[in-house]
Design a protein around this motif. Structure first.
Motif, PDB file in Angstrom:
ATOM      1  N   PRO A  92       0.797  -1.232   0.000  1.00 39.58           N
ATOM      2  CA  PRO A  92       0.000   0.000   0.000  1.00 39.58           C
ATOM      3  C   PRO A  92       0.828   1.280   0.000  1.00 39.58           C
ATOM      4  O   PRO A  92       0.296   2.344  -0.339  1.00 39.58           O
ATOM      5  N   LYS A  93       2.116   1.228   0.337  1.00 41.63           N
ATOM      6  CA  LYS A  93       2.946   2.433   0.373  1.00 41.63           C
ATOM      7  C   LYS A  93       3.759   2.623  -0.906  1.00 41.63           C
ATOM      8  O   LYS A  93       4.536   3.578  -1.010  1.00 41.63           O
ATOM      9  N   LEU A  94       3.573   1.752  -1.879  1.00 40.82           N
ATOM     10  CA  LEU A  94       4.360   1.789  -3.109  1.00 40.82           C
ATOM     11  C   LEU A  94       4.125   3.091  -3.870  1.00 40.82           C
ATOM     12  O   LEU A  94       2.989   3.526  -4.057  1.00 40.82           O
ATOM     13  N   LYS A  95       5.236   3.722  -4.314  1.00 42.36           N
ATOM     14  CA  LYS A  95       5.150   4.970  -5.081  1.00 42.36           C
ATOM     15  C   LYS A  95       5.582   4.795  -6.533  1.00 42.36           C
ATOM     16  O   LYS A  95       5.141   5.547  -7.403  1.00 42.36           O
ATOM     17  N   ARG A  96       6.448   3.817  -6.797  1.00 47.92           N
ATOM     18  CA  ARG A  96       6.974   3.635  -8.159  1.00 47.92           C
ATOM     19  C   ARG A  96       7.164   2.154  -8.441  1.00 47.92           C
ATOM     20  O   ARG A  96       7.664   1.423  -7.586  1.00 47.92           O
ATOM     21  N   ILE A  97       6.745   1.727  -9.625  1.00 47.57           N
ATOM     22  CA  ILE A  97       6.909   0.335 -10.006  1.00 47.57           C
ATOM     23  C   ILE A  97       7.315   0.271 -11.478  1.00 47.57           C
ATOM     24  O   ILE A  97       6.806   1.030 -12.310  1.00 47.57           O
ATOM     25  N   VAL A  98       8.291  -0.599 -11.789  1.00 46.20           N
ATOM     26  CA  VAL A  98       8.803  -0.746 -13.150  1.00 46.20           C
ATOM     27  C   VAL A  98       8.712  -2.218 -13.557  1.00 46.20           C
ATOM     28  O   VAL A  98       9.282  -3.076 -12.886  1.00 46.20           O
TER      29      VAL A  98
ATOM     30  N   LEU B 242      -3.038  -2.202  -9.611  1.00 49.01           N
ATOM     31  CA  LEU B 242      -2.253  -0.983  -9.385  1.00 49.01           C
ATOM     32  C   LEU B 242      -3.151   0.217  -9.082  1.00 49.01           C
ATOM     33  O   LEU B 242      -2.780   1.107  -8.305  1.00 49.01           O
ATOM     34  N   SER B 243      -4.324   0.239  -9.693  1.00 46.95           N
ATOM     35  CA  SER B 243      -5.219   1.392  -9.533  1.00 46.95           C
ATOM     36  C   SER B 243      -5.708   1.556  -8.103  1.00 46.95           C
ATOM     37  O   SER B 243      -6.195   2.622  -7.727  1.00 46.95           O
ATOM     38  N   ARG B 244      -5.570   0.507  -7.288  1.00 43.08           N
ATOM     39  CA  ARG B 244      -6.055   0.566  -5.905  1.00 43.08           C
ATOM     40  C   ARG B 244      -4.977   1.018  -4.922  1.00 43.08           C
ATOM     41  O   ARG B 244      -5.258   1.168  -3.732  1.00 43.08           O
TER      42      ARG B 244
ATOM     43  N   LYS C 275      -0.834   5.511  -2.990  1.00 43.42           N
ATOM     44  CA  LYS C 275       0.305   6.425  -3.111  1.00 43.42           C
ATOM     45  C   LYS C 275       1.092   6.231  -4.403  1.00 43.42           C
ATOM     46  O   LYS C 275       2.111   6.899  -4.611  1.00 43.42           O
ATOM     47  N   LEU C 276       0.632   5.379  -5.286  1.00 45.37           N
ATOM     48  CA  LEU C 276       1.377   5.073  -6.500  1.00 45.37           C
ATOM     49  C   LEU C 276       1.418   6.277  -7.444  1.00 45.37           C
ATOM     50  O   LEU C 276       0.382   6.777  -7.867  1.00 45.37           O
ATOM     51  N   GLU C 277       2.640   6.725  -7.783  1.00 40.79           N
ATOM     52  CA  GLU C 277       2.824   7.891  -8.640  1.00 40.79           C
ATOM     53  C   GLU C 277       3.345   7.536 -10.027  1.00 40.79           C
ATOM     54  O   GLU C 277       3.076   8.248 -10.987  1.00 40.79           O
ATOM     55  N   THR C 278       4.103   6.423 -10.122  1.00 41.74           N
ATOM     56  CA  THR C 278       4.782   6.100 -11.381  1.00 41.74           C
ATOM     57  C   THR C 278       4.596   4.633 -11.740  1.00 41.74           C
ATOM     58  O   THR C 278       4.877   3.750 -10.921  1.00 41.74           O
ATOM     59  N   VAL C 279       4.120   4.383 -12.964  1.00 43.87           N
ATOM     60  CA  VAL C 279       4.025   3.030 -13.526  1.00 43.87           C
ATOM     61  C   VAL C 279       4.766   3.046 -14.848  1.00 43.87           C
ATOM     62  O   VAL C 279       4.353   3.730 -15.796  1.00 43.87           O
ATOM     63  N   GLN C 280       5.858   2.300 -14.917  1.00 49.91           N
ATOM     64  CA  GLN C 280       6.676   2.284 -16.123  1.00 49.91           C
ATOM     65  C   GLN C 280       7.020   0.848 -16.517  1.00 49.91           C
ATOM     66  O   GLN C 280       6.781  -0.088 -15.759  1.00 49.91           O
ATOM     67  N   PHE C 281       7.592   0.706 -17.721  1.00 54.53           N
ATOM     68  CA  PHE C 281       8.155  -0.576 -18.129  1.00 54.53           C
ATOM     69  C   PHE C 281       9.480  -0.307 -18.827  1.00 54.53           C
ATOM     70  O   PHE C 281       9.769   0.819 -19.238  1.00 54.53           O
ATOM     71  N   GLU C 282      10.287  -1.357 -18.960  1.00 59.18           N
ATOM     72  CA  GLU C 282      11.575  -1.243 -19.624  1.00 59.18           C
ATOM     73  C   GLU C 282      11.684  -2.300 -20.723  1.00 59.18           C
ATOM     74  O   GLU C 282      11.139  -3.403 -20.599  1.00 59.18           O
TER      75      GLU C 282
END
Length: 267
Positions: free
Chosen positions: A5-11, A25-27, A30-37
């Motif tokens: 629940p405290k996650l802010k960024r995930i790649v 992820l939408s739930r 505090k999530l600010e960044t969703v990216q992929f590489e």
């Protein structure tokens, strides 16, 4: 994901942002960044592109309360549907759209119109149809061939001018953009705060001659005094005297990188 629940960024690796994962992820509050590489040089590898072919997450009230930076990979028309559906992330400042499959100019027009109407805080927009080709489960590389029947023109992209906060715009497409120097004058005059513009300077199909010359640089030097990176697909123009270019030529003030990409410039 639901246990963070405290996650802010995930790649993620590319091709793994499925509908179910995006719903989870939408739930996160505090999530600010969703990216992929992409796989190289990223050691994460990649997912299966078949998993993201049917992208249709069902969002709920309160979805993505803090999301600012979003990267997606799949069909461009699915992004349009996602950004017009209920509870879409309306506070985005950065949107990276990796287009994996062929899209028509009309699809692009619908997408940029939707972005302009629904993403009022957007400062960065990336439309990328020049990424890694899909690799199916069998491991055989399926080449991503350019199939768009008609060249993308400024007319289809023009609604994006309504994004007045835009400072970064990057477009990579299969065929060279059908754009005039008057079109670029309009673009530059609307975006005086622009810092990065990469306008399809490395198209897949270089058999098509550029529709602009080195004169296309002039409006960006005149109007975009904060511009640091500029990439254009241009035809050669050898007479660069002040008489040929016109009086009152404005030099670039902040430019650090000029990319001519695959422009057919010999001299």
């Amino acid at each position: 994901i639901q246990g963070l629940p405290k996650l802010k960024r995930i790649v993620f690796p590319v091709y793994t942002l499925t509908s179910r994962i995006v719903e989870a992820l939408s739930r996160l509050p505090k999530l600010e960044t969703v990216q992929f590489e992409f796989p190289s040089p990223n050691p994460q590898g990649q997912g299966d592109p078949k998993d993201i072919m049917d992208f249709s997450p069902q969002l709920e009230l309160g979805a993505f309360p803090a999301l600012l930076d979003l990267s997606l990979s799949g069909h461009l028309s699915h992004y349009t549907t996602f950004l017009t559906g209920p509870f879409y992330p309306e506070n985005l400042t950065v949107l990276y759209s990796h287009v994996c499959w062929d899209s028509s100019p009309e699809d692009v027009n619908k997408f940029v119109t939707t972005v302009a109407e629904n993403c009022h805080s957007l400062s960065e927009l990336h439309i990328d149809y020049f990424g890694s080709p899909p690799v199916p489960s069998s491991g055989n590389i399926a080449a991503l061939e350019p199939r768009t029947s008609r060249r993308l023109s400024w007319q289809e992209l023009r609604p994006i001018l309504s994004c007045t906060h835009l400072t970064v715009f990057e477009l990579r497409w299969d065929k060279p953009l059908a754009v005039s120097e008057d079109d670029l004058e309009e673009m530059a005059s609307h975006w005086p705060a622009l810092k990065t513009l990469q306008l399809d300077c490395e198209p897949m199909d270089i058999s098509i001659e550029p529709s602009i010359t080195l004169r296309a640089l002039l409006p960006f030097a005149k109007h975009c005094q904060e511009l640091e990176q500029l990439g254009l697909y241009m035809a050669p123009f050898t007479d660069t005297s002040k008489t040929a270019l016109g009086l009152g030529v404005t030099p670039f003030r902040s430019l650090k990188q000029l990319c001519v990409g695959l422009s057919p410039i010999q001299d």
